[in-house]
Design a protein around this motif. Sequence first.
Motif, mmCIF file in Angstrom:
data_model
loop_
_atom_site.group_PDB
_atom_site.id
_atom_site.type_symbol
_atom_site.label_atom_id
_atom_site.label_comp_id
_atom_site.label_asym_id
_atom_site.label_seq_id
_atom_site.Cartn_x
_atom_site.Cartn_y
_atom_site.Cartn_z
ATOM 1 N N SER A 197 -2.425 2.763 -5.949
ATOM 2 C CA SER A 197 -2.019 2.961 -4.554
ATOM 3 C C SER A 197 -1.763 1.673 -4.135
ATOM 4 C CB SER A 197 -2.920 3.832 -3.941
ATOM 5 O OG SER A 197 -3.298 4.837 -4.713
ATOM 6 N N LEU A 198 -2.105 0.624 -4.635
ATOM 7 C CA LEU A 198 -1.975 -0.903 -4.269
ATOM 8 C C LEU A 198 -1.258 -1.622 -5.428
ATOM 9 C CD1 LEU A 198 -5.005 -1.607 -2.461
ATOM 10 C CD2 LEU A 198 -3.031 -1.833 -1.415
ATOM 11 N N THR A 223 -6.273 4.939 -8.752
ATOM 12 C CA THR A 223 -5.502 6.005 -8.913
ATOM 13 C C THR A 223 -4.320 5.584 -10.054
ATOM 14 O OG1 THR A 223 -3.893 4.992 -7.380
ATOM 15 C CG2 THR A 223 -5.508 6.733 -6.561
ATOM 16 N N CYS A 254 -8.148 -0.614 -7.719
ATOM 17 C CA CYS A 254 -7.809 0.924 -7.242
ATOM 18 C C CYS A 254 -7.737 1.768 -8.559
ATOM 19 C CB CYS A 254 -6.259 0.563 -6.746
ATOM 20 S SG CYS A 254 -5.603 2.036 -6.273
ATOM 21 N N TYR A 313 0.773 -1.318 0.098
ATOM 22 C CA TYR A 313 0.088 0.000 -0.072
ATOM 23 C C TYR A 313 0.901 1.254 0.044
ATOM 24 C CZ TYR A 313 -3.069 3.575 1.806
ATOM 25 O OH TYR A 313 -3.766 4.797 2.136
ATOM 26 N N CYS A 320 -2.659 7.368 -2.606
ATOM 27 C CA CYS A 320 -4.154 6.979 -2.145
ATOM 28 C C CYS A 320 -5.044 8.062 -1.893
ATOM 29 C CB CYS A 320 -4.111 6.015 -0.809
ATOM 30 S SG CYS A 320 -5.760 5.602 -0.298
ATOM 31 N N ILE A 321 -6.322 7.972 -2.612
ATOM 32 C CA ILE A 321 -7.101 9.088 -2.496
ATOM 33 C C ILE A 321 -8.550 8.690 -1.513
ATOM 34 C CG2 ILE A 321 -6.900 10.119 -4.423
ATOM 35 C CD1 ILE A 321 -9.266 8.415 -5.695
ATOM 36 N N ASP A 322 -8.140 7.470 -0.897
ATOM 37 C CA ASP A 322 -9.482 7.102 0.082
ATOM 38 C C ASP A 322 -10.684 6.803 -0.390
ATOM 39 O OD1 ASP A 322 -7.424 6.866 2.601
ATOM 40 O OD2 ASP A 322 -7.530 8.942 2.571
ATOM 41 N N CYS A 323 -10.663 6.172 -1.561
ATOM 42 C CA CYS A 323 -11.780 6.071 -2.349
ATOM 43 C C CYS A 323 -12.664 4.875 -1.783
ATOM 44 C CB CYS A 323 -11.954 5.728 -3.702
ATOM 45 S SG CYS A 323 -10.992 4.251 -4.324
ATOM 46 N N GLN A 324 -11.838 3.841 -1.127
ATOM 47 C CA GLN A 324 -12.512 3.077 -0.289
ATOM 48 C C GLN A 324 -12.922 1.507 -1.269
ATOM 49 O OE1 GLN A 324 -12.564 3.178 3.323
ATOM 50 N NE2 GLN A 324 -11.629 4.753 2.500
ATOM 51 N N PHE A 325 -12.609 1.847 -2.518
ATOM 52 C CA PHE A 325 -12.834 0.789 -3.384
ATOM 53 C C PHE A 325 -12.175 -0.560 -2.786
ATOM 54 C CE2 PHE A 325 -13.835 2.759 -7.827
ATOM 55 C CZ PHE A 325 -14.804 3.633 -7.045
ATOM 56 N N CYS A 326 -10.861 -0.602 -2.626
ATOM 57 C CA CYS A 326 -10.094 -1.702 -2.128
ATOM 58 C C CYS A 326 -10.972 -2.303 -0.686
ATOM 59 C CB CYS A 326 -8.902 -1.511 -1.868
ATOM 60 S SG CYS A 326 -8.655 -0.070 -0.575
ATOM 61 N N MET A 337 -8.017 5.099 4.788
ATOM 62 C CA MET A 337 -7.352 3.885 4.310
ATOM 63 C C MET A 337 -6.137 3.730 5.143
ATOM 64 S SD MET A 337 -6.602 1.074 2.672
ATOM 65 C CE MET A 337 -5.404 0.116 1.834
HETATM 66 S S1 SF4 Z 1 -8.638 1.556 -3.978
HETATM 67 FE FE1 SF4 Z 1 -6.646 2.707 -4.013
HETATM 68 S S2 SF4 Z 1 -7.050 4.851 -4.035
HETATM 69 FE FE2 SF4 Z 1 -9.064 3.612 -3.326
HETATM 70 S S3 SF4 Z 1 -8.843 3.512 -0.841
HETATM 71 FE FE3 SF4 Z 1 -7.855 1.529 -1.877
HETATM 72 S S4 SF4 Z 1 -5.677 2.160 -1.998
HETATM 73 FE FE4 SF4 Z 1 -6.795 3.831 -1.897
#
Ligand code: SF4
Lengths: 407, 128
Positions: free
Chosen positions: B107-108, B103, B101, B56, B61-67, B83
Amino acid sequence: MAEKMELNEVEVWDGNMAASQALRQAQIDVVAAYPITPSTPVVQNYGSFLANGYIDGEFVMVESEHAAMSGCVGAAAAGGRVATATSSQGFALMAEVLYQASGMRLPIVLVVVNRALAAPLNVNGDHSDMYMGRDSGWIQLDAFNAQEAYDLTLMAFKIGEDPEIRLPVMSHQDGFITSHTAENVRPLSDDEAYEFIGEYPMVNAMLDLAKPVTYGVQTEEDWHFEHKARQHHDLMTKVFGKVDEVFDAFEKKTGRKYNIVEKYDMDDAEVAIVALGTTVDTAKYVADNLRKTKGIKAGVVAPRLFRPWPHEQMMEALSGVKAVACLDRSSPNGAFGMLFNEVSATMYQSDNHPVITNYIYGLGGRDFTVEHAEEIYSELVANAEAGKPTTPLQQFIGLRGPKLSFY
Amino acid sequence: MKYLGWDELLPGAILFSFKEDLDKDASYILPEERPYAETNSHEAYVGDWRVMKPVYNRDLCIDCQFCWVYCPDVSIISRDKKMIGVDYDHCKGCGICVEVCPTNPKSLLMFEERIPNEEALAKWPEKE
Ligand code: SF4
Ligand code: SF4
């Protein structure tokens, strides 16, 4: 709030309707069901009751019997009263999940309207599905007519749900002969029936969010044996006492007496038929006739509860007889019939060692007639006099073609 | 964990999730504050099932919470929609978090298990 149904003191119901009414009166939280002949009307009637406002619970229509029993397992683990119904191929499709239900100790009630297993495809009644369930860890109760199908389905809830027991229960009846034959049935009122069964005693509910529980764990060689042993122990030691207790309470309420092993004319009987299902009533009729017309001391013994196997009660029931015929309505496919095996094992441990023979009959709904029963009793009389089998140990009865028998 | 005899087991092979009864719904208690029982799978280390691991990168990371939403094993740690990282005790290395992710660069990213995370972060790819 569900509406109450006004019932007559005597209703004309077939076995399916009798079971449906018992399910309705139990105020079940979830029924997940898939139709299959001859048990379809059990859940069809139930669906009509629901549509007409007589049921508050959920009715989940699923895509198969595997899904039906899976839905029941989920709902029971979540913490509700649960039941469904099936037959034959549907029962076979549930088989995997039956073991999940009993292993997780979920007191689901399953109405099984007994039917033959394919191939060849056959919709009529025999005991193949019922026998298939015998190692699944469920309690199995067998009704011989519609009244008993009603009574035993009600009692199934009270037996299985007891916190000391927590085991699923099958309420069996014979396909068509019981399930589709209208008979006089004396039901309890809705209030009496529900009061008899009682509120569902919730135990370790998965959806108790303040005390969540994991159901369906994986165990390997380090834990699996202990869990299976625990379940077997509870089946062998706790169920008989509880069934007796519920049968007694039911007798007090209705005057109808049930026994773990039913005995007819057994006080002085020298020859006995051991059978299940509607055959019991035929055998009773014939035994009675033979006593009157020929002075034959004939009796009938029938395991009302056939899992767990009532070893002691069966030994007691057959303690005075000289010859026994075990009638199995399921193809044993390469062995003796189940009743023959169980009764033989039980009587080997007894002081009394009657001659025991095995009859395979009635597969796929083939009639079991009065003449068949008379023939069996006359062979039993010969066995009793000779003190040894005078016939082969296993015979097929009511079969076309050359006589089929083994050993 | 102590081996128990058959007579000491709870019927149904059920396992309680927590050592004690909670005074409220567990979902209102942060995972690190829940009194997990010894038998709760939270306490079981299954990280050795993994061949590749997700690493990570906080800087992208934009903290979108997708992951967090997509991880099939609840192994993305997020608090108050921020995150935090990957739960390596439970992550199976399936790579779904990396897939989703959004970005650029991601970011991962998946790396071999033996590569230390600092080393992985040092060779993070550029924007495409
Ligand atoms: S999917 Fe990527 S950008 Fe979104 S919270 Fe997870 S690590 Fe961050
Ligand atoms: S690799 Fe798979 S298991 Fe691990 S955190 Fe990502 S999505 Fe979850």
